[in-house]
Design an enzyme around this catalytic site. Structure first.
Site, mmCIF file in Angstrom:
data_model
loop_
_atom_site.group_PDB
_atom_site.id
_atom_site.type_symbol
_atom_site.label_atom_id
_atom_site.label_comp_id
_atom_site.label_asym_id
_atom_site.label_seq_id
_atom_site.Cartn_x
_atom_site.Cartn_y
_atom_site.Cartn_z
ATOM 1 N N HIS A 101 0.811 -1.213 0.000
ATOM 2 C CA HIS A 101 0.000 0.000 0.000
ATOM 3 C C HIS A 101 0.849 1.270 0.000
ATOM 4 O O HIS A 101 0.326 2.353 -0.279
ATOM 5 C CB HIS A 101 -0.997 -0.001 1.174
ATOM 6 C CG HIS A 101 -0.403 0.160 2.528
ATOM 7 N ND1 HIS A 101 -0.274 -0.868 3.437
ATOM 8 C CD2 HIS A 101 0.109 1.245 3.159
ATOM 9 C CE1 HIS A 101 0.251 -0.429 4.555
ATOM 10 N NE2 HIS A 101 0.510 0.857 4.413
ATOM 11 N N ASP A 132 0.119 -7.580 1.109
ATOM 12 C CA ASP A 132 0.543 -6.208 1.396
ATOM 13 C C ASP A 132 2.061 -6.084 1.443
ATOM 14 O O ASP A 132 2.619 -5.451 2.336
ATOM 15 C CB ASP A 132 -0.071 -5.684 2.691
ATOM 16 C CG ASP A 132 0.037 -4.166 2.807
ATOM 17 O OD1 ASP A 132 0.262 -3.513 1.758
ATOM 18 O OD2 ASP A 132 -0.095 -3.628 3.918
ATOM 19 N N SER A 211 4.524 2.467 8.020
ATOM 20 C CA SER A 211 4.216 1.345 7.140
ATOM 21 C C SER A 211 5.420 0.948 6.298
ATOM 22 O O SER A 211 6.042 1.780 5.647
ATOM 23 C CB SER A 211 3.058 1.718 6.208
ATOM 24 O OG SER A 211 1.867 1.852 6.925
#
Length: 390
Positions: A101, A132, A211
């Protein structure tokens, strides 16, 4: 002609002017405070590992968000077509792991390294949208700046172990937080299709911008990849913040996919070509189960994709259109109760199992069809990224 000063007087004056400077130079610097051994070890691990962390800027052509984009995962300071995240080097060729992402939909990636003012470009090499995960390669970076991190073993983690999360929370580059492994038996919706998968829970603060950054153990080995947070406040405001419940993708998952990512693959779980009911059979009343001749457990098929693997194998979809609080469902179709002999109790079980298989593989479905058991063989088809495959 001016009269010469006595030699003794001249020396005295010189010493008078020189003595303050000499005294200052002679004063010893205060000693560096000695840290406790455990604290010094943590400092050393962080100092060394931060040189392996990437700050990633991802630029997209427009302002539309990707299928997985969310304020939980982007730098709130980014405007329009720019988002940011983190990553880390995994080998000497400049390859780095991050979250899918972070790079999803990006047409241009730039990377900043700690202590270096130069910005480097990067390219996406391989992606695993269902997991992911993404592998990028930083281009033009000197070999001396590529410092791969050692990968640990996430299967051996124990609750209470020290964790260190590195990344760029809220765009604050090369930050570090510490905590412990809070739980090892968690599953969270992961990837573009939100398939429940194993995750490491930690109370090391993880925030937007973390992230893709590494989650380290006390020896500096990567045990996970920071990916998401649980934030009740974020559910209300749209901007998630750490509540001490963060999750990381186990590094063993990424390590198993790494060779395929490096070869340039887009890795997606295969599909059967069916749409499943958005509820579990255990949620139904006994009256509803009897009316539609449904078992107590299994994955209820609502619709079949025309010409898909399941349709070609003879799997049946529902025919009776029924509105429910979670959307319209077609009842009367088959219920998958096992696949390759493994019991399927819910739709989540089926999705999780399919992630372990590959497109082109044949699987045997055990079906409940109006109370009768059927067995069919289906050839799995490649999955596709929602909204189109980049």
């Amino acid at each position: 002609m001016p009269r010469a000063l006595p030699k003794a007087f001249a020396v005295t004056v010189l010493l008078a002017f020189a003595s303050p400077l000499t005294a200052a130079q002679a004063t010893p610097a205060p000693p560096t405070p000695t840290l406790p051994a455990a604290e010094q070890a943590t400092v050393n691990v962080i100092e060394q590992a931060l040189g392996s962390v990437l700050y990633i800027d991802a630029f997209s052509p427009g302002e539309t968000q990707g299928t997985f984009s969310s304020p939980l995962f982007a730098d709130p300071g980014a405007q329009g077509d720019e988002a940011s995240g983190s990553g880390f080097f995994v080998n000497a060729q400049g390859y780095a792991l991050t979250n899918y992402h972070v790079v999803e939909g990006a047409t241009r990636l730039t990377v900043t390294l700690r202590g270096n003012k130069q910005t480097f470009t990067a390219r996406t090499v391989g992606t695993a949208p269902d997991f992911d995960l993404a592998l990028i390669q930083v281009e033009g970076v000197p070999d001396t700046l590529i410092r791969p991190l050692a990968l640990g073993n996430s299967d051996t983690l124990r609750i209470g172990q020290t964790t260190i999360a590195l990344g760029a929370p809220f765009g604050l580059q090369f930050s570090a937080t510490t905590g412990i492994v809070s739980a090892t038996e968690r599953t969270i919706p992961t990837g573009v299709r939100g398939i429940a998968q194993s995750a490491i829970q930690t109370d090391a603060a993880i925030n937007p911008g973390n992230s893709g950054g590494p989650l380290l153990d006390s020896a500096g080995r990567v045990v996970g990849i920071n990916t998401t947070i649980f934030s009740p406040a974020g559910a209300a405001t749209g901007v998630g913040q750490s509540a001490g419940v963060g999750f990381a993708i186990p590094i063993n998952v990424a390590a198993g996919l790494l060779p395929r990512l490096q070869s340039g693959q887009t890795i997606l779980g295969p599909v059967l070509g069916v749409s499943l009911a958005p509820f579990d059979l255990t949620d139904l009343t006994e009256q509803a189960r009897q009316q539609y001749k449904l078992p107590r457990t299994g994955a209820l098929i609502s619709q079949i994709t025309p010409s898909g693997p399941a349709a070609q194998a003879g799997v049946k979809g529902g025919t009776t259109r029924v509105p429910t609080p979670v959307g319209t469902v077609f009842l009367g179709g088959d219920v998958i109760t096992a696949i390759n002999g493994q019991t399927i109790g819910s739709a989540a079980d089926l999705r999780e199992y399919l992630l372990t298989r590959q497109a082109g593989e044949k699987v045997t479905l055990t079906l409940d069809r109006a109370g009768q058991t059927q067995t069919l063989q289906v050839t799995l088809a490649p999955g596709t990224v929602p909204g189109g495959n980049r």
